[in-house]
Motif scaffolding. Structure first.
Motif, PDB file in Angstrom:
ATOM      1  N   GLN A  57       5.629   2.012   0.394  1.00 28.80           N
ATOM      2  CA  GLN A  57       4.295   1.272   1.224  1.00 28.80           C
ATOM      3  C   GLN A  57       3.270   2.037   0.881  1.00 28.80           C
ATOM      4  O   GLN A  57       2.818   3.491   0.630  1.00 28.80           O
ATOM      5  CB  GLN A  57       4.880   2.095   2.979  1.00 28.80           C
ATOM      6  CG  GLN A  57       5.541   2.062   3.664  1.00 28.80           C
ATOM      7  CD  GLN A  57       6.039   2.569   4.712  1.00 28.80           C
ATOM      8  OE1 GLN A  57       5.295   2.165   5.489  1.00 28.80           O
ATOM      9  NE2 GLN A  57       7.120   3.192   5.448  1.00 28.80           N
ATOM     10  N   ILE A  58       2.521   1.185  -0.117  1.00 24.44           N
ATOM     11  CA  ILE A  58       0.929   1.464  -0.948  1.00 24.44           C
ATOM     12  C   ILE A  58      -0.369   1.561  -0.172  1.00 24.44           C
ATOM     13  O   ILE A  58      -0.190   0.680   1.220  1.00 24.44           O
ATOM     14  CB  ILE A  58       1.666   1.003  -2.119  1.00 24.44           C
ATOM     15  CG1 ILE A  58       2.603   0.531  -3.015  1.00 24.44           C
ATOM     16  CG2 ILE A  58       0.168   0.673  -2.883  1.00 24.44           C
ATOM     17  CD1 ILE A  58       2.771   1.800  -3.237  1.00 24.44           C
ATOM     18  N   GLY A  59      -1.209   2.244   0.066  1.00 26.27           N
ATOM     19  CA  GLY A  59      -1.879   2.922   0.717  1.00 26.27           C
ATOM     20  C   GLY A  59      -2.917   2.062   0.333  1.00 26.27           C
ATOM     21  O   GLY A  59      -3.049   1.510  -1.023  1.00 26.27           O
ATOM     22  N   ASP A  60      -4.331   2.141   1.371  1.00 21.49           N
ATOM     23  CA  ASP A  60      -5.801   1.826   0.897  1.00 21.49           C
ATOM     24  C   ASP A  60      -6.324   2.351   1.433  1.00 21.49           C
ATOM     25  O   ASP A  60      -6.080   3.223   1.942  1.00 21.49           O
ATOM     26  CB  ASP A  60      -6.358   0.104   0.684  1.00 21.49           C
ATOM     27  CG  ASP A  60      -5.691  -0.829   1.918  1.00 21.49           C
ATOM     28  OD1 ASP A  60      -6.402   0.331   2.868  1.00 21.49           O
ATOM     29  OD2 ASP A  60      -5.682  -2.123   2.148  1.00 21.49           O
ATOM     30  N   SER A  61      -8.093   1.922   0.878  1.00 29.22           N
ATOM     31  CA  SER A  61      -9.118   3.026   1.587  1.00 29.22           C
ATOM     32  C   SER A  61      -8.781   2.789   3.415  1.00 29.22           C
ATOM     33  O   SER A  61      -9.604   3.037   4.126  1.00 29.22           O
ATOM     34  CB  SER A  61     -10.051   2.661   1.552  1.00 29.22           C
ATOM     35  OG  SER A  61     -10.649   0.959   1.903  1.00 29.22           O
ATOM     36  N   LYS A  62      -8.392   1.688   3.328  1.00 29.09           N
ATOM     37  CA  LYS A  62      -8.481   0.722   5.414  1.00 29.09           C
ATOM     38  C   LYS A  62      -6.559   1.465   5.882  1.00 29.09           C
ATOM     39  O   LYS A  62      -5.438   1.445   5.183  1.00 29.09           O
ATOM     40  CB  LYS A  62      -8.230  -0.100   5.340  1.00 29.09           C
ATOM     41  CG  LYS A  62      -9.735  -1.039   4.798  1.00 29.09           C
ATOM     42  CD  LYS A  62      -9.665  -2.512   5.297  1.00 29.09           C
ATOM     43  CE  LYS A  62     -11.438  -3.142   4.769  1.00 29.09           C
ATOM     44  NZ  LYS A  62     -11.184  -4.752   4.896  1.00 29.09           N
ATOM     45  N   GLY A  63      -6.764   2.657   7.513  1.00 30.68           N
ATOM     46  CA  GLY A  63      -5.662   2.548   7.358  1.00 30.68           C
ATOM     47  C   GLY A  63      -4.326   1.640   7.701  1.00 30.68           C
ATOM     48  O   GLY A  63      -4.791   0.272   8.270  1.00 30.68           O
ATOM     49  N   LYS A  64      -3.067   2.294   7.227  1.00 32.05           N
ATOM     50  CA  LYS A  64      -2.043   1.112   7.469  1.00 32.05           C
ATOM     51  C   LYS A  64      -1.539   2.021   8.474  1.00 32.05           C
ATOM     52  O   LYS A  64      -0.917   2.993   8.081  1.00 32.05           O
ATOM     53  CB  LYS A  64      -1.320   0.692   6.166  1.00 32.05           C
ATOM     54  CG  LYS A  64      -2.118  -0.357   5.503  1.00 32.05           C
ATOM     55  CD  LYS A  64      -1.095  -0.540   4.136  1.00 32.05           C
ATOM     56  CE  LYS A  64      -2.400  -1.838   2.473  1.00 32.05           C
ATOM     57  NZ  LYS A  64      -1.330  -2.462   1.680  1.00 32.05           N
ATOM     58  N   VAL A  65      -0.340   0.913   9.073  1.00 36.69           N
ATOM     59  CA  VAL A  65       0.647   1.528  10.371  1.00 36.69           C
ATOM     60  C   VAL A  65       1.990   1.698   9.751  1.00 36.69           C
ATOM     61  O   VAL A  65       2.199   0.843   8.740  1.00 36.69           O
ATOM     62  CB  VAL A  65       1.111   0.188  10.924  1.00 36.69           C
ATOM     63  CG1 VAL A  65       2.054   1.548  12.155  1.00 36.69           C
ATOM     64  CG2 VAL A  65      -0.115   0.680  12.031  1.00 36.69           C
ATOM     65  N   ALA A  66       2.442   3.232   9.069  1.00 35.30           N
ATOM     66  CA  ALA A  66       3.663   2.927   8.797  1.00 35.30           C
ATOM     67  C   ALA A  66       5.005   2.643   9.043  1.00 35.30           C
ATOM     68  O   ALA A  66       5.239   2.686  10.700  1.00 35.30           O
ATOM     69  CB  ALA A  66       4.118   4.174   8.376  1.00 35.30           C
ATOM     70  N   THR A  67       6.154   1.277   8.585  1.00 38.26           N
ATOM     71  CA  THR A  67       6.629   1.939   9.162  1.00 38.26           C
ATOM     72  C   THR A  67       8.390   1.808   8.960  1.00 38.26           C
ATOM     73  O   THR A  67       8.213   2.708   7.884  1.00 38.26           O
ATOM     74  CB  THR A  67       6.689   0.064   8.624  1.00 38.26           C
ATOM     75  OG1 THR A  67       6.833  -0.670   7.167  1.00 38.26           O
ATOM     76  CG2 THR A  67       5.670  -0.946   9.359  1.00 38.26           C
ATOM     77  N   TYR A  68       9.131   1.578   9.613  1.00 37.68           N
ATOM     78  CA  TYR A  68      10.393   1.905   9.908  1.00 37.68           C
ATOM     79  C   TYR A  68      11.715   1.044   9.367  1.00 37.68           C
ATOM     80  O   TYR A  68      11.765   0.216   9.959  1.00 37.68           O
ATOM     81  CB  TYR A  68      10.643   3.617  10.424  1.00 37.68           C
ATOM     82  CG  TYR A  68       9.829   4.126  10.989  1.00 37.68           C
ATOM     83  CD1 TYR A  68       9.059   5.386  10.024  1.00 37.68           C
ATOM     84  CD2 TYR A  68       8.871   3.709  11.670  1.00 37.68           C
ATOM     85  CE1 TYR A  68       8.426   6.262  10.452  1.00 37.68           C
ATOM     86  CE2 TYR A  68       8.208   4.486  11.743  1.00 37.68           C
ATOM     87  CZ  TYR A  68       7.817   5.608  11.178  1.00 37.68           C
ATOM     88  OH  TYR A  68       6.181   6.470  11.756  1.00 37.68           O
ATOM     89  N   ASN A  69      12.590   1.105   8.325  1.00 36.74           N
ATOM     90  CA  ASN A  69      13.442  -0.168   8.345  1.00 36.74           C
ATOM     91  C   ASN A  69      14.906   0.634   8.931  1.00 36.74           C
ATOM     92  O   ASN A  69      16.092  -0.326   8.272  1.00 36.74           O
ATOM     93  CB  ASN A  69      13.510  -0.958   7.335  1.00 36.74           C
ATOM     94  CG  ASN A  69      13.505   0.229   5.587  1.00 36.74           C
ATOM     95  OD1 ASN A  69      13.946   1.058   5.963  1.00 36.74           O
ATOM     96  ND2 ASN A  69      13.745  -0.741   4.343  1.00 36.74           N
ATOM     97  N   LYS A  70      14.774   2.478   8.404  1.00 34.48           N
ATOM     98  CA  LYS A  70      16.453   2.649   9.136  1.00 34.48           C
ATOM     99  C   LYS A  70      16.641   3.305  10.198  1.00 34.48           C
ATOM    100  O   LYS A  70      15.128   4.320  10.511  1.00 34.48           O
ATOM    101  CB  LYS A  70      16.532   3.447   8.172  1.00 34.48           C
ATOM    102  CG  LYS A  70      16.668   3.046   6.366  1.00 34.48           C
ATOM    103  CD  LYS A  70      17.264   3.789   5.462  1.00 34.48           C
ATOM    104  CE  LYS A  70      18.753   3.465   5.779  1.00 34.48           C
ATOM    105  NZ  LYS A  70      18.992   3.889   4.599  1.00 34.48           N
TER     106      LYS A  70
END
Length: 457
Positions: A45-58
């Motif tokens: 999960q590659i980030g940037d300067s804006k917040g992203k929601v961490a996701t889960y697939n397991k």
């Protein structure tokens, strides 16, 4: 094989939740086991300067939780909950350096004082940890957000998954959420912070805690001046401190920060942890314990540094929550009327790793009930939903080695899926955390496993 890498010390905590909660749930005319949520992700999960929601697939285990595809999750029962996430941060090919930020949202709004930062050095990976305890109704959703700031524009940072050969997956993020009490404010608990930078020195200093998001049945009237948390009720308690260690503003200091706990003005045995700070970088240093406390007992957090420009660093990133100098969470697990299974184990001896996995030895029993420990083989005498957390002090002989330390859990002789974590060692020392919430049966046996890859030293 020659000695190369070591776990300088390891602290392991285990406690059951479903037995005590069954009584609470019965009082509320509810049936079933404890609510818990154990998720991970096998994807980068590659980030940037804006917040992203961490996701889960397991889905590694859950009960009475609703998980959504956008990374948010929602408990189906009200109560006091404990949450810890462990994000495996780095770059896809280990060619970038910079910082990863991570914080919590509740019902779409940033949670104040929930931000943490960890630096990524070129070629390295590590685990960014955040822990919190909070009261929630059933209609709240939660999510963890992350942002990334690279030194070089053409590189990327984020949450990185890895599949080592013959080992469990190293997820890009592992989240464990467990209900520690049903109803509203039924147990003593607190979430405290320091909103100010506190620099240290070679003499020990008490950590000042000047703000809080939740306090119930604990006395914190002297926490702001003397760092004292007074426990009004006896019982077995869980305590965890996450310190944002680094160097003072506009400095690039190097050295070590030490963090431990003190009970009634005496240092708590086997509670010390260390983090190396290099050239002004920053990281989260964790110290945790399960301990039996009496009414009126007083706990303090204590730290020292090898450089007077190092310490606990608070900051306020733009468009993100405050990064406290330290976050401290504590809650009662049990009392005389409701005893539970728990264990606080540690190792006072260095343990060397190699590419072949080894079982971590645990020769110190700092407190336990209904969990047997045979030098690292833990046998459970009661079935239930357990929270397990290992914190290993990783380093190299004479601080001259470079490579990775990996740590995971093994249940009844089989590696637990999605439990692996990695800490890069670069002639320094750091704490590697591995945790899970899991349903166990009477007679189950649990072990902590480590392996290392050496690139220099």
């Amino acid at each position: 094989m020659a000695k190369q890498y070591q776990i300088l010390n390891i602290i392991l905590v285990l406690f059951v939740l479903s037995i005590e909660l069954s009584t609470i749930e019965a009082n509320d005319e509810r049936n079933g086991d404890v609510a818990y949520f154990q998720r991970s992700s096998s994807k980068n999960q590659i980030g940037d300067s804006k917040g992203k929601v961490a996701t889960y697939n397991k889905n590694d285990g859950s009960n009475d939780f609703t998980a959504y595809h956008n990374g948010t999750f929602e408990p189906k029962m009200d109560g006091v909950y404990f949450t810890i996430f462990a994000a495996q941060i780095g770059s896809p090919r280990r060619v970038a350096n910079g910082d990863i930020h991570m914080w919590m949202q509740q019902s779409g709004k940033n949670e104040p004082n929930s931000n943490s930062i960890q630096s990524v050095d070129y070629g390295s990976t590590s685990v960014l940890v955040y822990a919190t305890v909070f009261q929630t109704p059933v209609d709240c959703t939660f999510a963890f957000l992350y942002s990334a700031f690279t030194v070089n524009e053409c590189t990327s940072l984020g949450l990185i998954a890895t599949q080592p050969e013959h080992e469990p997956l190293v997820p890009s993020i592992i989240i464990s959420t467990v209900q520690v009490s049903g109803g509203t404010n039924t147990i003593p608990y607190a979430q405290l912070f320091s909103s100010k930078t506190q620099l240290g020195n070679s003499n020990s200093d008490v950590v000042i805690l000047d703000s809080s998001s939740a306090v119930n049945k604990l006395d914190i009237t002297t926490a702001e001046k003397h760092g004292i948390i007074k426990y009004n009720e006896a019982g077995v308690y869980f305590l965890i401190a996450c310190a944002q260690v680094g160097s003072a503003k506009d400095t690039d200091a190097s050295g070590e920060v030490h963090l431990w706990m003190r009970l009634n003005e005496k240092d708590m045995p086997n509670s010390n942890t260390i983090r190396t700070v290099r050239n002004g970088n920053t990281a989260v240093l964790v110290s945790q314990t399960v301990v039996k406390l009496e009414a009126e007992d007083k706990v303090q957090l204590v730290f020292s540094t090898t450089n007077k420009e190092l310490g606990l660093i608070a900051s306020k990133p733009k468009n993100e929550p405050l990064v406290p100098g330290i976050i401290f969470a504590t809650f009662r697990l049990s009392n005389k009327e409701n005893p539970i299974a728990y264990a606080q184990l540690s190792s006072s001896q260095s343990q060397w790793g190699c590419t072949t996995p080894k079982i971590v030895k645990l020769d110190n029993n700092d407190g336990s009930n209904h969990i047997k420990n045979n030098n690292g083989v833990m046998e459970f005498e009661e079935s239930g939903t357990y929270f397990v957390m290992a914190a290993a002090q990783c380093g190299s002989d004479d601080d001259d080695g470079v490579g990775d330390v990996r740590m995971w859990l093994r249940l009844n002789g089989e590696d637990m899926a999605d439990s692996n974590t990695i800490q890069t060692v670069e002639k320094d020392t750091a704490v590697l955390v591995c945790q899970t919430a899991v349903e166990l049966k009477k007679g189950d046996k649990l072990e902590v496993v480590l392996a290392t890859d050496v690139t220099q030293g």
